[in-house]
Design an enzyme around this catalytic site. Structure first.
Site, PDB file in Angstrom:
ATOM      1  N   GLN A 696      93.494   7.829 -20.384  1.00 48.64           N
ATOM      2  CA  GLN A 696      94.517   8.364 -19.491  1.00 48.64           C
ATOM      3  C   GLN A 696      95.385   7.259 -18.896  1.00 48.64           C
ATOM      4  O   GLN A 696      96.603   7.421 -18.741  1.00 48.64           O
ATOM      5  CB  GLN A 696      93.855   9.154 -18.353  1.00 48.64           C
ATOM      6  CG  GLN A 696      94.762  10.105 -17.628  1.00 48.64           C
ATOM      7  CD  GLN A 696      94.995  11.398 -18.397  1.00 48.64           C
ATOM      8  OE1 GLN A 696      94.302  11.663 -19.375  1.00 48.64           O
ATOM      9  NE2 GLN A 696      95.959  12.187 -17.966  1.00 48.64           N
ATOM     10  N   GLU A 697      94.767   6.127 -18.578  1.00 46.69           N
ATOM     11  CA  GLU A 697      95.485   5.052 -17.893  1.00 46.69           C
ATOM     12  C   GLU A 697      96.385   4.255 -18.823  1.00 46.69           C
ATOM     13  O   GLU A 697      97.543   3.979 -18.496  1.00 46.69           O
ATOM     14  CB  GLU A 697      94.477   4.097 -17.227  1.00 46.69           C
ATOM     15  CG  GLU A 697      93.824   4.654 -15.974  1.00 46.69           C
ATOM     16  CD  GLU A 697      94.763   4.640 -14.775  1.00 46.69           C
ATOM     17  OE1 GLU A 697      95.865   4.080 -14.876  1.00 46.69           O
ATOM     18  OE2 GLU A 697      94.387   5.199 -13.729  1.00 46.69           O
ATOM     19  N   SER A 698      95.866   3.848 -19.978  1.00 47.17           N
ATOM     20  CA  SER A 698      96.608   2.912 -20.824  1.00 47.17           C
ATOM     21  C   SER A 698      96.670   3.317 -22.287  1.00 47.17           C
ATOM     22  O   SER A 698      97.283   2.607 -23.090  1.00 47.17           O
ATOM     23  CB  SER A 698      95.959   1.523 -20.747  1.00 47.17           C
ATOM     24  OG  SER A 698      94.659   1.559 -21.335  1.00 47.17           O
TER      25      SER A 698
END
Length: 834
Positions: A696-698
Site C-alpha cells: 500500500q505504501e510503496s
C-alpha cells in the site's frame, strides 16, 4: 528445412530488401528456393545471393535464377533509394504512385510473415537473449544510474563479447548516451551495435538516426532512416520513422523530400501522430506554404492540445502572427483541456487572455473571467476581493462566482459566510451544478468538524435535488451513514435500502449492504435478513473489508439453520459478482515481439518493453502478464505490479481460483519475504500485514520518496528512521540508508510495532495513525463512542485514510488466501504424480 535454415533465408530476404530489391522479388525468390527444397534438396545455404551445396537438377536451378534475374531487370529501383531517384519528385502523380507501391509492398510483407518465418525470427531473438543474459544486471544499472562505473561495466562487457551479446551491450551504451544527450558517442555506439548483431537492428538504426540528427549529422541520419519501414515493417518505430525522416530531410534543406516522405505515409497510423502533424506544418513553412502551415499547426494544437508538439505548434502560430485566427470557441476548448488535465496555470493564462479580448458579449466575458478565477482558486492565489469584482449576474457565471466565494469562506473557516452563500445559491440558482458542488463541499466541511447533523442536511439536499450529479451516490451514502451515527436508525435503514437499489454499482454499495445487515441484526432483530446481507457481501465482494466483517458476523450469528425466520425473495438474491474474464498464463512460442521484449530487458531498454509486446496483434489475452513478468525478472517488482493492477482492476473482488496463480504472485509480491518474516517475528507482527502495508505504501519500490519526504518500502520519515535506528543500535545513521530494503524493513517494522502499541495493539487504529498521524486518530476516537471497530473505520472522515486501512486489512487476507491456494495446488500436483 530446419528453423535455422528458415531464419537464414528470412534474413537474406531482409538484406536483399535493404539493398534495393523490392519485396515482390524477395517474396518470389524465397518461394523459388522453398520450392526447390521441396523438390529434394538436403541442405540449403543462402549467402550474398549465392547457392551452395544445392543437390538439384541444373534445369530447376536455372529456372529459379532466371526468374530472379528477370525481376531484377524489369522492376524499377526502390523509391527513396537516392536523392536522384525519380520517386523523389514532388509531383502529385509520382507521389501517389509511390504511395501505392509502398502500400502494396506492405501487404506483400504481411502475407510473407508465415508461421515458419515467425518461428525462425523468434528463435533468432531467443538465441540473442540467451547470449546476452548476463548483461542484464549491468544494463539495468546503467539505464537507472548512468554513472561512470555503470558505463565502464557495460563497455567492458561489450569488448569481451561478440555477436548478439556485444550488440546488446553496445545498444545499452548507446541508449544511455542518448539519455545523457551525448549524441556523438550515442551514434557511434549504436552503429557498432548494428554491426555486431542484427537481432535488434531496428532499434540500433532508429536510435542511431536520432542520435545523428541531434548531433547535426543529418546525412548520416537520413542514410539510416531511408527505407526504414521497408527494412523493418514490424518494428515499433515504423509508425514514427516517416516524421523522423521528414525532420531530417528538412534539416538538410530538402523540404520537398520531407513532403514526399510524409505523403507516402498518409492514410497510415503515422498521420495520426502529433509528431507527424508537426513535421507536416514545418515542411509547409519551409516550402513557403504559409496558409497550409497555419492550418496544420492549428489542427495539431486543437487535436492534441496536451502534447509537447502542440506547444511547439502554438509557438509557431504566434511567431507567424496567426494565433489571432483561432476562434473564441477554439481558444476556450484549449483552456478547458488544460483545466481538465490539471494544468491550472496554463488554463488560467488562457482564460485571462480570452477575458481581455475586445468585442466579447457580456456573457462570454464573464464566463472567461470566472473560469480564470476557478483556476486561481486551484492555484491557491485567489482572493475574495478578486471574486467580488466579478460580475454579479443571474446566470451560470453568477452561480459559479458564488461557488468560488463559498470555497474561499470554507478555506478561512468562516461558517457564517459559508451558510449565507449556500442559502443564497439555493434560492437564486436552485438547478445549478455549482449549487451541487457547493452542497457537497459544505457537507465535507461539517463532516470534518464532526457536526454530523449539519453535514447530513447538505448531503441529503444534494442527493434529493441532484440525483444524477457525479457526487450523488457518495452524498446519499454519507447522509445515511451520518443518520446511523446520530442514532437515527429508521432513517438510516431507509437510506441504506435506497443506496442498494439506486446505486448498486457505486463504491459505497458494499458498505450499505453491510450496515443494513447490522441494523437487521441489532435494531430489527431479524438475524435471517442480516445473514442474507452478509452472505451477499461475502459472495459478491469476496475480499472487501466488509466481506471480512460480514464473515465475522455470520460466525457470531451461529448456524443459519437455527435462524427461525426464513428469507424469501430478498433483494440480496439479485446481486451477482462481476464476471472475471478468462486469463491465460501461457505465451505463444512464435511471437517475435515477445522474444524481442525479453531481449530489450537484457539491454536495459525498459521503456520500449510494453510497446513491443503490444505490437503483437494477438497479445491482448497475455500482454499484461508477459510485460509484468519481464519487469519482475530484473527486480522492478513495483512496475510489474502496476502493469497487472491496470489490467486487472477487478482482482480484489475476484475469487482466488478464478485467476491463475502467476498473476496473483505479481499482484501480491513477496519480495524480501525472508527479511519480512524475520523482522515481523522480532516485533510480534503478522508478516502478511507487513507485506500488505508495503504494498500500500510503496508498491514494493525501494527507491520511493514521497512528496512528504517519506523514504523507501515502508515510507519512513527521516526523523522516524533516525529514532528507530537509535533503538536498533545502528550508529552513524544517514537518511539514504532508508532506501536500502533490508534496513527499511528492519526500522519500519519496529516503527509499526511502536505505532500499534500506542493504540492498544488494535490494527485499525494503528494503521490509521501510520497514514494520518496519531493526533488525527485521537481526534477521531474522541468523536465516538463506537459500538465496534467497524464503526470507527467507516467514520474515518479522510477517504484516503479509510481506504488505506480497509485496503491493508483486505490485502493481508488475500496474501494468506494466495498462499493457501498455492499450497493446495502444489498438493494436488504431487498427488496426481504419485
Amino acid at each position: 528445412m530446419s528453423v535455422t535454415d528458415m531464419g537464414a533465408l528470412d534474413q537474406t530476404v531482409l538484406q536483399a530488401q535493404g539493398a534495393g530489391i523490392t519485396s515482390i522479388f524477395a517474396a518470389f525468390a524465397a518461394s523459388c528456393v522453398v520450392s526447390a527444397f521441396n523438390a529434394g534438396a538436403n541442405a540449403l545455404k543462402v549467402e550474398d545471393m549465392k547457392v551452395a551445396n544445392f543437390p538439384l537438377s541444373a534445369s530447376a536451378l536455372a529456372r529459379c535464377l532466371f526468374c530472379a534475374l528477370a525481376f531484377l531487370i524489369v522492376l524499377p529501383p526502390v523509391a527513396g533509394q537516392s536523392s536522384s531517384d525519380p520517386a523523389h519528385s514532388s509531383s502529385p502523380s509520382k507521389a501517389h504512385k509511390t504511395k501505392k507501391v509502398a502500400k502494396a509492398r506492405h501487404k506483400k510483407t504481411v502475407k510473407r510473415a508465415s508461421k515458419a518465418a515467425r518461428m525462425a525470427r523468434t528463435a533468432q531473438l531467443k538465441r540473442a537473449f540467451v547470449a546476452s543474459e548476463e548483461l542484464r544486471p549491468m544494463a539495468q544499472q546503467l539505464a537507472t544510474l548512468r554513472t561512470p562505473a555503470a558505463y565502464a561495466g557495460v563497455t567492458n562487457y561489450a569488448h569481451q563479447h561478440s555477436g548478439e551479446a556485444a550488440s546488446a551491450a553496445y545498444l545499452a551504451l548507446g541508449h544511455a548516451y542518448l539519455l545523457d544527450k551525448r549524441y556523438a558517442e550515442a551514434a557511434t555506439t549504436l552503429k557498432q551495435a548494428g554491426k555486431t548483431g542484427d537481432a535488434l537492428a531496428d532499434y540500433a538504426d532508429f536510435l542511431a538516426a536520432r542520435a545523428d540528427h541531434e548531433a547535426g549529422n543529418n546525412s548520416g541520419a537520413e542514410t539510416l532512416l531511408r527505407g526504414f519501414t521497408e527494412r523493418y515493417p514490424d518494428s515499433i518505430f515504423a509508425v514514427q520513422a516517416p516524421e523522423s525522416e521528414a525532420n531530417t530531410l528538412l534539416a538538410m534543406g530538402d523540404a520537398s523530400g520531407g513532403q514526399r516522405v510524409l505523403a507516402e505515409a498518409a492514410d497510415t497510423p503515422s498521420e495520426n501522430r502529433p509528431g507527424y502533424q508537426l513535421a507536416q506544418g514545418q515542411v509547409a513553412v519551409a516550402l513557403g506554404q504559409t496558409q497550409e502551415a497555419e492550418r496544420l499547426f492549428t489542427r495539431l494544437l486543437l487535436g492534441h492540445p496536451l502534447s509537447p508538439e502542440a506547444q511547439v505548434a502554438r509557438a509557431k502560430l504566434t511567431a507567424m502572427g496567426a494565433e489571432s485566427t483561432l476562434t473564441t470557441v477554439e481558444l476556450r476548448s484549449l483552456g478547458d483541456a488544460y483545466y481538465n488535465a490539471g494544468r491550472y496555470a496554463e488554463a488560467s493564462e488562457q482564460y485571462h487572455a480570452l477575458a481581455r479580448q475586445h468585442g466579447l458579449d457580456p456573457f462570454a466575458h464573464d464566463a472567461f473571467a470566472v473560469a480564470a478565477a476557478a483556476c486561481d482558486l486551484k492555484l491557491k492565489v485567489l482572493t475574495p476581493a478578486q471574486v467580488q469584482s466579478l460580475a454579479d449576474t443571474h446566470d451560470d457565471n453568477g452561480a459559479r462566482r458564488l461557488y468560488l466565494l463559498m470555497e474561499l469562506a470554507r478555506n478561512r473557516n468562516d461558517v457564517e459566510d459559508q451558510k449565507r452563500i449556500v442559502a443564497l445559491m439555493e434560492s437564486t440558482f436552485p438547478q445549478s451544478k455549482w449549487l451541487a458542488e457547493a452542497l457537497f463541499s459544505s457537507g465535507n466541511m461539517y463532516l470534518l468538524r464532526h457536526e454530523y447533523a449539519t453535514a447530513a442536511e447538505y448531503y441529503s439536499y444534494l442527493a434529493t435535488h441532484f440525483p444524477e450529479d457525479r457526487n450523488a451516490a457518495s452524498a446519499h451514502w454519507r447522509a445515511g451513514w451520518l443518520s446511523y451515527r446520530q442514532g437515527l436508525y429508521t432513517d438510516a435503514a431507509k437510506l441504506f435500502d435506497e443506496q442498494i437499489r439506486l446505486y448498486p454499482s457505486s463504491k459505497e454499495a458494499a458498505s450499505a449492504i453491510y450496515w443494513r445487515g447490522r441494523l437487521y441484526e441489532t435494531q430489527d432483530r431479524k438475524p435471517a435478513l442480516a445473514a442474507a446481507n452478509y452472505r451477499a457481501l461475502a459472495r459478491v465482494y469476496q475480499h472487501y473489508f466488509y466481506a471480512q466483517m460480514a464473515r465475522r458476523r455470520l460466525t457470531a450469528l451461529g448456524d443459519a439453520k437455527l435462524v427461525a425466520e426464513p428469507v424469501t425473495q430478498n433483494q440480496m438474491d439479485s446481486l451477482q459478482a462481476a464476471p472475471v474474464p478468462h486469463l491465460v498464463d501461457v505465451f505463444p512460442a512464435d511471437s517475435p515481439h515477445l522474444a524481442k521484449a525479453h531481449l530489450l530487458a537484457n539491454a536495459g531498454l525498459n521503456d520500449y518493453i510494453a510497446q513491443e509486446i503490444a505490437a503483437d496483434p494477438d497479445s491482448s489475452s497475455w500482454s499484461a502478464l508477459a510485460e509484468a513478468q519481464i519487469y519482475a525478472s530484473y527486480g522492478e517488482t513495483f512496475r510489474a505490479m502496476r502493469a497487472l493492477k491496470r489490467a486487472l482492476p477487478y482482482a480484489t473482488s475476484a475469487p482466488i481460483k478464478s485467476i491463475p496463480l502467476s498473476y496473483w504472485r505479481i499482484l501480491f509480491p513477496k519480495a524480501w519475504w525472508d527479511t519480512i518474516q524475520v523482522e515481523a517475528a522480532k516485533n510480534n507482527l503478522d508478516p502478511y500485514l507487513v507485506a500488505s502495508l508495503i504494498r500500500q505504501e510503496s508498491e514494493f519500490n525501494p527507491s520511493a520518496v514521497s512528496p512528504a519526504n517519506a523514504y523507501g518500502l515502508m515510507q519512513l520519515l527521516p526523523s522516524v528512521g533516525k529514532a528507530m535506528a537509535r533503538e536498533e543500535g545502528i550508529s552513524h545513521f544517514e537518511t539514504f540508508q532508508l532506501l536500502d530494503p533490508i534496513t527499511n524493513i528492519r526500522l519500519g517494522t519496529r516503527n509499526l510495532r511502536r505505532t500499534l502499541d500506542r493504540f492498544g495493539g488494535v490494527p485499525e487504529y494503528g494503521l490509521a495513525a501510520y497514514n494520518a498521524g496519531d493526533e488525527r486518530v485521537f481526534d477521531w476516537q474522541a468523536a465516538g463512542p463506537y459500538q465496534g471497530i467497524d464503526e470507527f473505520v467507516e467514520s474515518i472522515p479522510f477517504t484516503e485514510t479509510r481506504e488505506y486501512v480497509e485496503g491493508i486489512l483486505r490485502n493481508a487476507e488475500i496474501y494468506k488466501e494466495i498462499d493457501e491456494f498455492a499450497g493446495s495446488a502444489a498438493g494436488t500436483r504431487v498427488g496426481a504424480s504419485q
